[in-house]
Write an enzyme that holds these catalytic residues in place. Structure first.
Site, PDB file in Angstrom:
ATOM      1  N   TYR A 283      44.186  39.314  44.200  1.00  0.00           N
ATOM      2  CA  TYR A 283      42.774  39.494  44.532  1.00  0.00           C
ATOM      3  C   TYR A 283      42.459  38.927  45.911  1.00  0.00           C
ATOM      4  CZ  TYR A 283      37.844  40.103  43.200  1.00  0.00           C
ATOM      5  OH  TYR A 283      36.540  40.510  43.102  1.00  0.00           O
TER       6      TYR A 283
ATOM      7  N   ASP B 194      47.234  28.947  32.276  1.00  0.00           N
ATOM      8  CA  ASP B 194      46.558  29.829  33.238  1.00  0.00           C
ATOM      9  C   ASP B 194      45.092  30.012  32.848  1.00  0.00           C
ATOM     10  OD1 ASP B 194      45.704  31.810  34.981  1.00  0.00           O
ATOM     11  OD2 ASP B 194      47.518  33.018  34.769  1.00  0.00           O
TER      12      ASP B 194
ATOM     13  N   HIS C 277      47.897  29.557  37.105  1.00  0.00           N
ATOM     14  CA  HIS C 277      47.983  30.931  37.607  1.00  0.00           C
ATOM     15  C   HIS C 277      49.070  31.119  38.666  1.00  0.00           C
ATOM     16  CE1 HIS C 277      46.563  34.962  37.753  1.00  0.00           C
ATOM     17  NE2 HIS C 277      46.156  34.896  39.005  1.00  0.00           N
TER      18      HIS C 277
ATOM     19  N   SER D 145      49.109  38.816  39.543  1.00  0.00           N
ATOM     20  CA  SER D 145      47.673  38.714  39.278  1.00  0.00           C
ATOM     21  C   SER D 145      47.025  40.099  39.383  1.00  0.00           C
ATOM     22  CB  SER D 145      47.038  37.695  40.224  1.00  0.00           C
ATOM     23  OG  SER D 145      45.708  37.417  39.838  1.00  0.00           O
ATOM     24  N   GLN D 146      46.095  40.311  40.326  1.00  0.00           N
ATOM     25  CA  GLN D 146      45.537  41.652  40.488  1.00  0.00           C
ATOM     26  C   GLN D 146      46.646  42.665  40.726  1.00  0.00           C
ATOM     27  OE1 GLN D 146      41.979  43.220  43.184  1.00  0.00           O
ATOM     28  NE2 GLN D 146      43.832  43.013  44.408  1.00  0.00           N
TER      29      GLN D 146
END
Length: 324
Positions: free
Chosen positions: A92, A273, A303, A187-188
């Site tokens: 992100y 996370d 994370h 992640s994203q």
């Protein structure tokens, strides 16, 4: 802290997640519409000073025919042969970065396509791809709620389409074996890779790290971290729009795309996370529709996930399935 379900329960966690009746038709129509625009791939060689790697500045047409940028890196000593390609989508706020950014994959013998996320990339991992589509009134800062009032205008409809078109573009690029395409992301980027794995049925593999955009309806009530909190802030101001918002999000929920995936997959999850809670990752992993799948669990990580040791694990895992 271990705030989520115990690991034995996470491994069995298969929640009911709303899937719109027209989910497959919606995405088939979206990709058909995107393919009406010529892919328009170009690749210009860039002099980075690296002797072992050739780097190309790549452009192709994504959603709406909008230009998307990427870096292609290929081993310089491939002797005219074609290497399998690892397509990387970013976290992100990130983008394709700089031409001389990390080069693990080409050093290991793979081509590497680092793809911009439209509109993002304001930090060090910069982007060169704007998002020309306008947003709606009343949206908080960020991308989660751009166009969230309808699946047709949702920001991630455009992002996922760009990502699929990146696969199509990669298959035309110099030094790339079009039959051996791998997608990856953190992640994203992991959520995007999951969506592509569901939308493209002939991938060689997918590597999905601490994925975002999974089991979204539960995630927004389980963590108070951004980016999920962007949705919460929107709903605080627009309480009456919750059904519309959740319906839109169901079209982009990577757990719904995971059901449709068939490529071998390696996942990772951090049990501490707080950004992408463990149960949201397991919701996608447990629904992922391939017998050749594995999830690496990091009990004491947030994370950041597995970091460098997990990069080594990915190299080993991929080498066993897609030889460079």
């Amino acid at each position: 802290m271990h705030f989520d379900l115990p690991l034995d329960q996470l491994r069995q966690y298969r929640p009911e997640i709303a899937v719109p009746e027209d989910f497959d038709g919606f995405w088939a129509g979206t990709l058909t519409e995107a393919r009406r625009h010529d892919l328009g791939v170009s690749a210009a060689l860039v002099d980075t000073g690296f002797a072992a790697i050739e780097t190309y500045d790549v452009r192709f047409a994504g959603f709406g025919g909008h230009p998307i940028r990427a870096w292609l890196r290929v081993p310089a000593d491939r002797r005219g042969g074609q290497a399998p390609v690892v397509i990387e989508y970013h976290g992100y706020g990130g983008g394709r970065g700089w031409a001389i950014d990390p080069v693990m994959w080409p050093l290991a013998g793979y081509a590497h396509l680092s793809v911009d996320t439209r509109g993002q990339g304001a930090g060090r991992q910069r982007s060169a791809t704007p998002d020309p589509e306008p947003g709606d009134a009343g949206e908080p800062t960020g991308w989660m709620t751009r166009g969230i009032r309808a699946p047709e205008t949702a920001y991630y409809r455009r992002v996922f389409t760009d990502a699929v078109r990146a696969v199509e573009a990669a298959r035309t690029l110099p030094g790339v074996d079009p039959a051996r395409v791998v997608v990856t992301g953190v992640s994203q980027g992991g959520g995007i890779a999951l969506a592509v794995a569901g939308l493209v049925r002939d991938l060689a593999a997918a590597m999905v790290d601490v994925p975002f955009l999974c089991h979204i309806e539960r995630a927004i009530t389980l963590t108070d971290r951004d980016p999920y909190q962007e949705i919460v802030r929107f709903l605080r101001a627009h309480r009456e729009e919750e059904p519309v918002v959740l319906r839109t999000l169901s079209y982009v929920d990577a757990a719904n795309h995971a059901v449709r995936a068939n490529a071998p997959a390696l996942f990772s999850v951090g049990l501490m996370d707080l950004t992408c809670p463990p149960r949201t990752v397991f919701a996608a992993y447990n629904r992922y529709h391939c017998d050749d799948k594995e999830i690496v669990v990091y009990p004491y990580n947030d994370h950041e996930g597995g970091q460098a040791p997990h990069e080594q694990a990915k190299l080993d895992w991929l080498r066993a399935r897609v030889a460079p």
